[in-house]
Design a protein around this motif. Structure first.
Motif, short mmCIF file in Angstrom:
data_model
loop_
_atom_site.label_atom_id
_atom_site.label_comp_id
_atom_site.label_asym_id
_atom_site.label_seq_id
_atom_site.Cartn_x
_atom_site.Cartn_y
_atom_site.Cartn_z
N TYR A 195 -33.02 37.65 -50.54
CA TYR A 195 -31.59 37.31 -50.57
C TYR A 195 -31.30 36.22 -51.60
O TYR A 195 -30.43 36.35 -52.45
CB TYR A 195 -31.12 36.86 -49.18
CG TYR A 195 -29.68 36.39 -49.18
CD1 TYR A 195 -28.64 37.32 -49.09
CD2 TYR A 195 -29.37 35.05 -49.33
CE1 TYR A 195 -27.31 36.89 -49.13
CE2 TYR A 195 -28.05 34.61 -49.36
CZ TYR A 195 -27.03 35.53 -49.26
OH TYR A 195 -25.72 35.12 -49.30
N TYR A 196 -32.06 35.13 -51.57
CA TYR A 196 -31.74 34.00 -52.44
C TYR A 196 -32.11 34.27 -53.90
O TYR A 196 -31.52 33.67 -54.80
CB TYR A 196 -32.36 32.70 -51.91
CG TYR A 196 -31.58 32.18 -50.71
CD1 TYR A 196 -30.37 31.50 -50.91
CD2 TYR A 196 -31.99 32.44 -49.42
CE1 TYR A 196 -29.62 31.06 -49.83
CE2 TYR A 196 -31.25 32.00 -48.33
CZ TYR A 196 -30.07 31.32 -48.54
OH TYR A 196 -29.32 30.89 -47.49
N GLU A 226 -25.66 30.55 -53.95
CA GLU A 226 -26.03 30.06 -52.61
C GLU A 226 -27.29 29.19 -52.69
O GLU A 226 -27.41 28.18 -52.01
CB GLU A 226 -26.27 31.22 -51.64
CG GLU A 226 -25.02 31.75 -50.98
CD GLU A 226 -24.14 32.57 -51.90
OE1 GLU A 226 -24.63 32.94 -52.99
OE2 GLU A 226 -22.98 32.81 -51.55
N ALA A 243 -26.30 25.90 -54.00
CA ALA A 243 -25.48 25.20 -53.01
C ALA A 243 -26.37 24.63 -51.91
O ALA A 243 -26.22 23.49 -51.48
CB ALA A 243 -24.44 26.15 -52.41
N PHE A 244 -27.33 25.43 -51.49
CA PHE A 244 -28.22 24.97 -50.43
C PHE A 244 -29.05 23.77 -50.89
O PHE A 244 -29.23 22.80 -50.14
CB PHE A 244 -29.16 26.10 -50.00
CG PHE A 244 -30.07 25.71 -48.86
CD1 PHE A 244 -29.61 25.75 -47.55
CD2 PHE A 244 -31.36 25.28 -49.09
CE1 PHE A 244 -30.42 25.39 -46.50
CE2 PHE A 244 -32.19 24.91 -48.04
CZ PHE A 244 -31.72 24.96 -46.74
N LYS A 292 -28.18 21.76 -53.06
CA LYS A 292 -27.23 20.75 -53.54
C LYS A 292 -27.54 20.36 -54.98
O LYS A 292 -27.68 19.17 -55.31
CB LYS A 292 -27.24 19.51 -52.63
CG LYS A 292 -26.94 19.83 -51.18
CD LYS A 292 -26.23 18.70 -50.48
CE LYS A 292 -25.98 18.97 -49.01
NZ LYS A 292 -25.52 20.32 -48.67
#
Lengths: 293, 926
Positions: B879-880, B886, B889-890, B892
């Motif tokens: 997925y990542y 994402e 974002a995760f 940061k």
């Protein structure tokens, strides 16, 4: 569930919805109007609901293996709690979102989605009750009208507080009634004390605003809905509003009455603590029968 | 061979029976275990400490056998048929029948009571009030040891604890479980002794050690670890109701962390428990109290303090004293004492007045609900400490009393006379119920203040206007003779030191000389300042006090100059402590009728309830000595029960807070008494020795695998049929995550810290206090050091059953809720820890999972678990890898900033770590 408005949490902090001598599973959970609606209910950035679901499923499947190894029933309970946590993650934001309510409902309450306001909390309270939440407590800050500031004055501040709350609280009652919920929902409105009938002049000085000091000898609360007689008032003060002249009731009486409306006999409803069975009404309280429907 | 041994056993058994038959008259009914529970449940609410219907009470023996209102006793020993106590159980008339208007007693209950009266209505004492004796070890004799030696019985027992455990199990038809695996045992031991789990190297060290005493070596090592003290202090904080704020509405800051550090160091030093109690209850009364002795007394200064405007200090001073009484009994004596505040104990034989006799021990300390928490120990900066030492050198030749007075003045700035002492205000007030504010021409009186001939006056005050204020002090009344006229200067603030951080007002200290007046005097203070407006204050006063006289044989000017400098010095920090009132400030204690401080009754002298001691005990120090002494039946029992609960999850008496007749009965009294006896007499109250003894038992080292049978017959492990598999407490959960991530700072002690906490938690009105995230390693200190605000504790503490610390909490009742799951899943602290953990490994996928699991739990992961976590890992990686936004974002991260080579792998590993931190192995001790 606990909701606060008025810009501040209540003075007593979390003890206002703490579980006292009961186990902490009975403590209230605060829904926040800023940040995440319930603490830690939001996944970290970049983690969506599907990912969280996959992660909880993984944790739970590993825990099922652990249960096979150790046979600890608490593990089974934990699996259920992680599932519940996931359900809360999807249902709480849904309940906390008032933007999908129809326009006439916003008109009724005077709500604006996204605001931290007593009106929004009233609407949220209705949504929670509809969803089966058993206790909802709304705190609204800013009623301490000593007259030492404009917002803390009787002439301006109190008037504003009434404008903010009157419409919303009537809307809540109307809304509960039109949904057939009012007869099974008890609404209690009150504060922890009242205000003096006479003006407060702090430090003996003429203040810029009018204000009133704390007063515990006589003040009013109202109850509506489940089990309460409508259109009726009970008790009376002297002509100044200073002292009670008849129908004086105590906080324990109110608690006994609330418990009665919930179907509990407050004298039998006990929890063992400090070597004896404690009642939630301590050793006091009588149900205020005249106000029951 | 076996046949002969069995024959021998039969002979011994026979002799034993013979001896038993020879013992005195036999009674079939025991008062404490059979009669008292029936009385408590059915009778005592109307015939006990609260009510005495018909003049009949069952609380004390003399009452139960004495005459009732009818003129006759209700119980006539030996004659149930003549005892109305029994007859009324059978009455038909509902007005006569007992229990009154309640269901009748069962046939068995009636029979017990009847037989009891028939056998003479023998009174008995509740088990916990009986003197502590060393019980004999069940089935432990040369015989059973010999049997074990030749392999005839299990030989499971490691020490005496196990004989007690096994005997009880046998009675219940239960048995023990085999020994836990090495890694499980090590994780349990680490968490129990230090609150932290083992590291990879520590697992390996234990695994590799094949020696017979490998486990004991680990125990000894952990008992020496500095983290030992942190773990056990963290238990004590709940009992001491430790917090970094004062509670109630304002809930402002309090500086008292040195007390927490005292507790850590007491546990680390293996300070004997009796001494530990003595220092906490009466450190200030020890012959030559050290700084540490004073800090210890902050135990009872952790009571809440009400700074809200309009509150009466005396009411909340009294509330604090009552809390000290109740906490002392609940925490140190396992006795519910709170009910005796209003009436005699409903169930246990303690009288109403005994509450106040006991309160009198605590009712003479100098604290009076003052916002600055006076009295407080002033921890000086080096140069001020040097000055103090120089004065002490002068004082050493002086009489004890003079030394003591000067110590109180120099170290504590005591005895202060606080504003609430004033009355008869004219054009002045006790402003905000805290300080004196007087207008031009206004006055007030201090009634009967002890001056004792002293001539040196300190005023901590503040002049309000531009011109000086003149204070005229008169003796007796407003028209009495003038004692002195003082000038409160406008330049006061510059001229004198302004001790910081004492209370918000920041009073300036000014010193004056006044004529000597003997004893106690009424003083009227008049304030004049013509330059102030009619509705403006001339000055405000925070407190005042008389400074001791400088002994004539010392060089007065020098001594006085240095003394004033020390008194006005700004200390590095302060700690509220217990300080006994000087003689001339002594308070009298009165009984409160129906428990209300507004309704004082007879004067009370200090004493311990007669149930526990008939010896005169005259002050807190003697009280503390009685507590740790031979006569006290409770201290050691209560303590060992508490330590046992920390290790096994439930006390031998489940109600840690109540060993009285309403508490739950001990599940294994022999074991409790054995441990208590060993603790008090063999280990001389040394906690480490006790804990070692317990963790060395086979009972502790059992595996926590639960058999079908145990799950049914011993669901709560009350009979210790297996190892204690207990959910970690919030402190351990957070500390563990920090340790695993490599972030944990291991610094010991110091001021409380503010780690990451979501915004808006401290949204309290009327308060400028802010949660300001600590810098550097202070973000990752052990949870014990997290700043504790009573009205708003740290969220993880709230989710995982910690209390508020407004009052002591004897026992955290463990719950299992979705809020806890959300906490360990989503709290940024746990996410950050997962990420740092993931970053520690260069390996990925199944290798990472296998190694990670091994490092956390010291054992290889099972195939099934690996498969599940690995599937999740693959899923996340897929997925990542496809969703870069994402991923960033995760983590940061900005797209062009510090992005690791394979960010998707880091996210997948972090989420696996987050899952690992949340599985049952992590949430529990094994």
């Amino acid at each position: 569930m606990v909701l606060a408005s008025g810009g501040k949490n209540p003075d007593a902090g979390k003890s206002a919805w703490g579980s006292g001598f009961l186990p902490s599973v009975y403590q209230g959970v605060q829904c926040r109007s800023a940040g995440e609606p319930v603490l830690f209910i939001q996944n970290p950035d970049g983690v969506n609901a599907d990912i969280r679901k996959a992660s909880i499923e993984t944790i739970n499947s590993v825990n099922e293996e652990t249960f096979k190894e150790f046979g600890d029933p608490e593990t089974v309970a934990r699996i259920a709690q992680y599932e519940m946590a996931y359900k809360m993650q999807s249902s709480v934001p849904e309940v906390m979102d008032i933007s999908k309510e129809p326009e006439y409902i916003h008109q009724l309450y005077g709500t604006k989605p996204g605001e931290e306001a007593f009106a929004n909390n009233c609407l949220l309270a209705r949504k929670m009750v509809e969803q089966g939440v058993r206790f909802v407590q709304l705190f609204d800050w800013g009623w301490d009208s000593h007259g030492t500031s404009k917002s803390g004055s009787v002439d301006w501040g109190l008037h504003q507080k009434c404008l903010e709350t009157d419409r919303a609280i009537s809307a809540l009652l109307i809304d509960l009634e039109q949904r057939g919920l009012l007869d099974e929902t008890l609404v209690v409105w009150g504060g922890e004390f009242g205000r003096t009938p006479m003006q407060e002049n702090r430090e003996g000085k003429t203040q810029d605003y009018f204000g009133r000091d704390h007063h515990t000898d006589a003040f009013t609360m109202w109850l509506a809905g489940g089990g309460i007689k409508p259109g009726f008032s009970f008790g009376e003060t002297d002509e100044l509003g200073y002292a009670t002249v008849n129908g004086k009731t105590s906080i324990y009486d109110l608690q006994a009455t609330i418990l009665h409306c919930l179907g509990f006999n407050h004298e039998e409803f006990t929890f063992p603590f400090q070597g004896r069975n404690f009642r939630l009404t301590d050793v006091y309280g009588k149900v205020i029968k005249p106000i029951l429907a | 061979m076996k046949a002969i041994i069995l024959f021998g056993a039969m002979i011994l058994g026979g002799i034993w029976t013979f001896f038993q038959m020879g013992s005195g008259p036999s009674y079939t009914i025991d008062y404490s275990t059979q009669v008292k529970p029936i009385l408590n449940k059915n009778c005592i609410a109307c015939h006990g400490g609260v009510k005495k219907q018909g003049g009949f009470s069952l609380l004390f023996q003399e009452e139960a056998l004495g005459k009732t209102k009818s003129g006759k006793p209700a119980i006539i020993p030996g004659q149930p048929e003549k005892s109305s106590f029994i007859q009324r159980l059978h009455a038909k008339n509902p007005e006569e029948k007992m229990p009154y208007q309640r269901p009748s007693l069962s046939k068995e209950e009636v029979e017990i009571l009847t037989t009891w009266v028939k056998e003479g209505a023998r009174w008995g004492e509740h088990w916990a009030y009986q003197p502590l004796k060393d019980p004999s070890i069940p089935n432990d004799n040369w015989w059973s040891r010999a049997l074990a030696f030749i392999g005839f019985n299990s030989g499971w027992e490691s020490n005496e604890i196990d004989y007690f455990v096994a005997a009880e199990q046998k009675k219940q038809g239960l048995s023990h479980t085999e020994k836990a695996s090495k890694p499980d045992l090590l994780r349990r031991l680490y968490l129990d002794l230090t609150g932290l789990p083992p590291t990879t190297a520590e697992y390996q060290e234990f695994e590799a050690d094949a020696s017979n005493n490998a486990y004991e070596k680990q125990v000894d090592k952990l008992l020496k670890s500095q983290h030992f003290g942190e773990k056990w202090a963290s238990m004590w904080m709940d009992l001491a109701r430790y917090a970094d704020t004062k509670g109630y509405e304002k809930d402002d800051a309090r500086t008292i962390w040195k007390y927490r550090d005292y507790v850590i160091s007491a546990f680390n030093q293996n300070k004997p428990y009796d001494l530990f109690l003595k220092e906490q209850l009466a450190g200030d009364l020890l012959p030559n109290p050290t700084e540490s002795d004073y800090i210890a007394t902050a135990f009872h200064r952790n009571t809440t303090n009400n700074d809200e405007g309009g509150t009466v200090d005396e009411e909340f001073r009294t509330a604090a004293i009552l809390d000290r009484v109740n906490t002392t009994w609940e925490v140190l004596q396992g006795t519910s004492f709170g009910c005796v505040q209003c009436h005699s104990h409903p169930y246990d034989p303690i009288r109403h007045e005994e509450y106040y006799k006991f309160m009198a021990f605590f009712n003479n300390s100098r604290d009076e609900d003052i916002p600055d928490d006076s009295p407080y120990y002033r921890h000086f900066k080096q140069q001020d400490q040097g000055k103090l030492d120089s004065l002490k050198a002068y004082l050493i030749s002086q009489p004890k009393q003079i030394q003591k007075e000067w110590t109180q003045a120099l170290r504590f700035v005591e005895p202060k006379i606080h504003p609430h002492w004033a009355d008869q205000f004219v054009n002045g007030a006790l402003a905000d119920n805290k300080y004196l504010a007087v207008r031009n021409g206004g006055s007030l009186r201090f009634k009967a203040v002890p001056l004792m001939g002293k001539t040196s006056l300190l005023i901590a005050g503040k002049n309000s206007g531009p011109a000086p204020t003149y204070i005229t002090i008169r003796q007796g009344t407003k028209t009495g003779p003038i004692v002195t006229r003082l000038k409160l200067d406008t330049t006061l603030q510059e001229k004198y030191a302004k001790p910081k951080g004492l209370w918000s007002k920041g009073w300036a200290y000014a010193f004056y000389t006044i004529p000597s007046l003997p004893g106690k005097q009424d003083l009227v203070w008049e304030f004049k300042n013509a330059k102030t407006k009619p509705d403006q204050n001339t000055a405000s006063i925070g407190f005042w006090m008389m400074i001791p006289e400088v002994p004539a044989d010392l060089k007065p000017t020098d001594f006085q100059k240095i003394a004033y400098q020390i008194i006005s010095a700004s200390p590095e920090t302060t700690t509220p402590v217990m300080l006994e009132n000087p003689t001339e400030f002594t308070r009298t204690t009165r009984l409160f009728k129906r428990g209300s401080w507004l309704n004082p009754g007879e004067e009370m002298t200090r004493g311990i309830p007669a149930l526990f001691s008939k010896k005169p005990v005259s002050n807190r120090l003697e009280l503390a000595e009685w507590m740790g002494g031979k006569e006290n039946p409770l201290t050691a029992r209560v303590a060992v029960n508490r330590f046992w609960e920390q290790l096994f999850g439930t006390g031998i008496v489940e109600t840690l807070e109540d060993m009285g007749s309403q508490g739950l009965a001990p599940v294994n009294q022999g074991l409790l008494d054995h441990l208590a006896y060993q603790f008090q007499y063999k280990f001389k109250y040394q906690t480490k020795d006790l804990l070692k003894y317990i963790v060395m038992s086979a009972s502790y080292q059992q595996s926590s695998i639960i058999s079908e049978k145990d799950r049914e017959k011993d669901p709560n492990n009350r009979y210790v049929t297996r190892g204690p598999r207990i959910r970690l407490n919030p402190e351990q959960l957070r500390d563990q995550a920090l340790l695993w991530s490599g972030l944990l700072a291991t610094k010991l002690g110091g001021a409380s810290v503010m780690p990451d906490q979501p915004d808006g938690i401290w949204n309290a009105p009327y308060s400028g206090m802010q949660w300001e995230k600590s810098d550097g390693e202070d973000q990752w200190r052990r949870s014990l050091y997290t700043y504790w605000r009573r009205s708003s504790p740290y969220p993880t503490m709230v989710s995982f059953d910690a209390g508020t610390r407004d009052v002591c909490l004897s026992r955290r009742i463990r719950t299992n809720t979705p809020m806890q799951a959300l906490n360990t899943l989503n709290d940024p602290v746990f996410i950050e820890a997962s990420q740092f953990f993931a970053r520690k490994y260069s390996i990925t996928g199944a290798e990472f999972i296998k190694k990670g699991y091994l490092d956390l739990f010291g054992k290889p992961i099972s195939e099934n678990k690996l498969a599940k976590l690995n599937a999740f890992y693959a899923n996340m990686l897929a997925y990542y890898s496809k969703n870069n936004k994402e991923t960033l974002a995760f983590l940061k991260l900005c797209p062009d900033n510090n992005v690791p080579k394979d960010p998707a792998i880091l996210v997948a590993k972090t989420l696996v770590a987050n899952a690992l931190f949340n599985i049952d192995e992590s949430i529990n001790k094994p």
